[in-house]
Design a protein around this motif. Structure first.
Motif, PDB file in Angstrom:
ATOM      1  N   ASP A  26      13.539  10.080   3.428  1.00 54.77           N
ATOM      2  CA  ASP A  26      13.666   9.800   4.984  1.00 54.77           C
ATOM      3  C   ASP A  26      12.170   9.674   5.444  1.00 54.77           C
ATOM      4  OD1 ASP A  26      12.367  11.741   5.518  1.00 54.77           O
ATOM      5  OD2 ASP A  26      13.214  12.754   7.295  1.00 54.77           O
ATOM      6  N   GLN A  27      11.040   8.454   4.512  1.00 51.49           N
ATOM      7  CA  GLN A  27      10.355   8.107   5.136  1.00 51.49           C
ATOM      8  C   GLN A  27      10.116   6.557   4.324  1.00 51.49           C
ATOM      9  OE1 GLN A  27       7.723   9.129   7.447  1.00 51.49           O
ATOM     10  NE2 GLN A  27       9.163  10.307   7.467  1.00 51.49           N
ATOM     11  N   GLU A  28      10.059   5.800   5.166  1.00 48.02           N
ATOM     12  CA  GLU A  28      10.086   4.002   4.575  1.00 48.02           C
ATOM     13  C   GLU A  28       8.663   4.071   3.929  1.00 48.02           C
ATOM     14  OE1 GLU A  28       9.926   0.819   7.344  1.00 48.02           O
ATOM     15  OE2 GLU A  28      12.050   1.608   8.126  1.00 48.02           O
ATOM     16  N   ALA A  29       7.541   5.528   3.334  1.00 54.75           N
ATOM     17  CA  ALA A  29       6.837   4.843   3.017  1.00 54.75           C
ATOM     18  C   ALA A  29       6.774   4.816   1.048  1.00 54.75           C
ATOM     19  CB  ALA A  29       5.601   5.804   3.310  1.00 54.75           C
ATOM     20  N   PHE A  30       8.173   5.355   0.773  1.00 53.78           N
ATOM     21  CA  PHE A  30       8.189   5.416  -0.410  1.00 53.78           C
ATOM     22  C   PHE A  30       8.427   3.526  -0.384  1.00 53.78           C
ATOM     23  CE2 PHE A  30       9.592   9.309   0.953  1.00 53.78           C
ATOM     24  CZ  PHE A  30       8.500   9.998   0.707  1.00 53.78           C
ATOM     25  N   PHE A  31       9.010   3.150   0.150  1.00 53.17           N
ATOM     26  CA  PHE A  31       9.079   1.620  -0.250  1.00 53.17           C
ATOM     27  C   PHE A  31       7.601   0.735   0.279  1.00 53.17           C
ATOM     28  CE2 PHE A  31      12.660   3.528   0.310  1.00 53.17           C
ATOM     29  CZ  PHE A  31      13.526   2.802  -0.395  1.00 53.17           C
ATOM     30  N   ALA A  32       6.747   1.553   0.801  1.00 58.26           N
ATOM     31  CA  ALA A  32       5.342   0.845   0.028  1.00 58.26           C
ATOM     32  C   ALA A  32       4.684   0.004  -0.775  1.00 58.26           C
ATOM     33  CB  ALA A  32       4.094   1.917   1.051  1.00 58.26           C
ATOM     34  N   PRO A  33       4.363  -0.720  -0.775  1.00 58.18           N
ATOM     35  CA  PRO A  33       3.101  -1.462  -1.544  1.00 58.18           C
ATOM     36  C   PRO A  33       2.654   0.124  -2.662  1.00 58.18           C
ATOM     37  CG  PRO A  33       2.485  -2.636  -0.232  1.00 58.18           C
ATOM     38  CD  PRO A  33       3.573  -1.717   0.420  1.00 58.18           C
TER      39      PRO A  33
ATOM     40  N   GLU B 257      -0.292   2.035  -0.719  1.00 56.49           N
ATOM     41  CA  GLU B 257      -0.412   2.270   0.108  1.00 56.49           C
ATOM     42  C   GLU B 257       0.964   3.800  -0.300  1.00 56.49           C
ATOM     43  OE1 GLU B 257       2.076   0.282   3.467  1.00 56.49           O
ATOM     44  OE2 GLU B 257       0.372  -1.886   3.093  1.00 56.49           O
ATOM     45  N   PHE B 258       1.557   3.265  -1.150  1.00 51.87           N
ATOM     46  CA  PHE B 258       2.054   4.839  -1.123  1.00 51.87           C
ATOM     47  C   PHE B 258       1.594   5.863  -1.847  1.00 51.87           C
ATOM     48  CE2 PHE B 258       4.198   7.006  -4.530  1.00 51.87           C
ATOM     49  CZ  PHE B 258       4.883   7.224  -4.133  1.00 51.87           C
ATOM     50  N   ALA B 259       0.606   5.291  -2.379  1.00 51.22           N
ATOM     51  CA  ALA B 259      -0.284   6.227  -3.401  1.00 51.22           C
ATOM     52  C   ALA B 259      -1.245   6.957  -2.529  1.00 51.22           C
ATOM     53  CB  ALA B 259      -1.528   5.359  -4.626  1.00 51.22           C
ATOM     54  N   ALA B 260      -1.043   6.289  -1.473  1.00 52.87           N
ATOM     55  CA  ALA B 260      -2.091   7.169  -0.342  1.00 52.87           C
ATOM     56  C   ALA B 260      -1.272   7.783   0.322  1.00 52.87           C
ATOM     57  CB  ALA B 260      -3.641   6.493   0.696  1.00 52.87           C
ATOM     58  N   PHE B 261       0.153   7.879   0.803  1.00 46.03           N
ATOM     59  CA  PHE B 261       0.643   8.657   1.863  1.00 46.03           C
ATOM     60  C   PHE B 261       0.735   9.881   1.341  1.00 46.03           C
ATOM     61  CE2 PHE B 261       5.395  10.033   1.545  1.00 46.03           C
ATOM     62  CZ  PHE B 261       5.350   9.951   2.788  1.00 46.03           C
ATOM     63  N   LYS B 262       0.966  10.866   2.680  1.00 48.99           N
ATOM     64  CA  LYS B 262       0.591  12.135   2.937  1.00 48.99           C
ATOM     65  C   LYS B 262       1.962  13.032   2.843  1.00 48.99           C
ATOM     66  CE  LYS B 262      -4.243  12.589   2.047  1.00 48.99           C
ATOM     67  NZ  LYS B 262      -4.689  12.237   1.164  1.00 48.99           N
TER      68      LYS B 262
ATOM     69  N   GLN C 145       2.937   9.243  -7.617  1.00 42.77           N
ATOM     70  CA  GLN C 145       1.515   8.670  -6.771  1.00 42.77           C
ATOM     71  C   GLN C 145       0.072   9.531  -7.735  1.00 42.77           C
ATOM     72  OE1 GLN C 145       2.219  11.390  -3.331  1.00 42.77           O
ATOM     73  NE2 GLN C 145       1.482   9.194  -2.543  1.00 42.77           N
ATOM     74  N   GLU C 146       0.287  10.215  -8.418  1.00 43.43           N
ATOM     75  CA  GLU C 146      -0.368  10.186  -8.927  1.00 43.43           C
ATOM     76  C   GLU C 146      -0.827   9.052 -10.304  1.00 43.43           C
ATOM     77  OE1 GLU C 146      -0.547  13.649 -11.005  1.00 43.43           O
ATOM     78  OE2 GLU C 146      -1.073  15.308  -8.740  1.00 43.43           O
TER      79      GLU C 146
END
Length: 393
Positions: free
Chosen positions: A67-74, A77-82, A100-101
């Protein structure tokens, strides 16, 4: 689990080239671009397991929701998303943790092939599992961002193909009876495919785009007419068409028995060849509106007046009704001044028919009626019509 354990020494695994395992691995040509290290191989294997979890796997009660838009981030940004650690027991959470890794590992690569491949795979999974209402829009925007990051790299052809697929999916949802939404999505898919084929010839993405493009531009047609129509009067048919500028029509007269046997026993090519061999009662062509949206459209067409009898109406985008790389469709109808209505009478154990004048709706007297039963012949492997009885109205 074992899959997480296989990635525990990530730094060492990232230093081991997958080439060293060629003697024991079945690899495809060019696959090392996307799986250059042992870590890549094991990471993708783990992701495949986590996202294809079996129903028998026990899931945490809380679950994990995308439920987070971060999964569709560049990618960076996705790699740094917690991600919320509360979902760490969910296999899909673990899959995206590995994503992410994996993406962090490839962010600084000179050749972006492995990064594009991993990011594209992640976005497709995110689109599949997202619970956000606008996840289709987020997915398309993410694909376009990824493509624009590497506009001249041939590996972005695969991204372009996924963009075309998303436009194609939207185009299939177009409903002209509701709104114009998605009407031009197939046009966007077609343009994306053609640009990809031109920019990256020979790439996997371009080859996939070629297949999709052939489906988008494929002509199609269908004609329906009322089963029975009045003699000596024009009548209307309903024509659906796609990607066809001119339609050709041909009306032939044939005995219903011959037509029934033909359709039961022969293939479509043989049936059409037979229809073509019969002299046409009527022939004409119709120029259709060229909308340019690659969508299917409908129109009413005027069928010329015909005398009493049984007819087959053929339509084609080829003037000679050739089936070689062209389309031919057909339908049949009766031209008659007789109609009937039927009524079941269970208490009397019978079915009643009322014979009428098709034009006036008045009852007809003295009409001879034959009743047939359809029976399957196991020797000829076809149905036969057996006369049951005759009646007079």
């Amino acid at each position: 689990g074992n899959y997480q354990a296989s990635l525990s020494d990530a730094l060492q695994l990232q230093q081991i080239k997958l080439d060293e395992f060629d003697p024991i691995l079945e690899t495809e040509k060019g696959s090392k671009l996307y799986r250059p290290s042992l870590y890549d191989f094991l990471a993708h294997r783990a992701i495949e397991y986590f996202i294809n979890e079996e129903p028998a796997v026990i899931k945490p009660a809380a679950g994990f929701y995308f439920d987070q838009e971060a999964f569709f981030a560049p990618a960076s940004e996705f790699a740094a998303f917690k991600m919320d650690p509360a979902g760490k027991d969910d296999l899909k959470w673990q899959a995206f943790s590995v994503f992410q890794e994996l993406i962090r590992f490839h962010l600084s690569d000179k050749d972006p092939a492995a990064l594009i491949d991993a990011d594209l795979f992640m976005l497709k999974c995110a689109e599949q599992y997202s619970v956000l209402q606008n996840h289709h829009d987020l997915y398309l925007q993410a694909l376009q961002n990824l493509q624009n990051t590497y506009p001249s790299d041939q590996h972005s052809a695969g991204v372009a193909y996924e963009i075309a697929l998303e436009y194609n999916r939207r185009g299939a949802e177009y409903n002209p009876n509701i709104s114009d939404t998605n009407r031009w999505a197939l046009k966007s898919a077609q343009e994306t495919c053609e640009k990809t084929i031109s920019s990256f010839p020979g790439s996997d993405g371009a080859q996939n785009c070629s297949i999709l493009l052939s489906q988008i531009i494929q002509p199609s047609m269908a004609l329906t007419v009322n089963y029975a129509n009045l003699p000596d009067m024009p009548f209307l048919g309903s024509l659906s068409f796609k990607n066809i500028p001119v339609m050709y029509f041909r009306v032939i007269k044939i005995s219903p028995e011959e037509d029934r046997n033909l359709r039961q026993q022969e293939r479509s090519e043989t049936i059409i060849a037979k229809y073509k061999s019969i002299k046409a009662d009527k022939e004409w062509s119709l120029k259709l509106p060229e909308e340019g949206d690659f969508q299917s459209h409908k129109a009413q067409v005027r069928i010329p007046a015909l005398s009493k009898g049984y007819y087959v109406v053929l339509v084609s985008d080829s003037q000679d009704f050739s089936i070689n790389e062209k389309s031919v469709a057909y339908t049949s109808c009766w031209i008659t001044s007789i109609s009937y209505i039927s009524e079941s009478n269970p208490s009397a154990g019978k079915l009643e028919f009322f014979i009428l004048d098709r034009g006036k709706g008045t009852a007809l007297k003295g009409v001879e009626i034959q009743a047939f039963a359809r029976e399957y012949n196991y020797q000829t492997r076809s149905y036969n019509n057996k006369l049951v009885d005759s009646y007079v109205s």
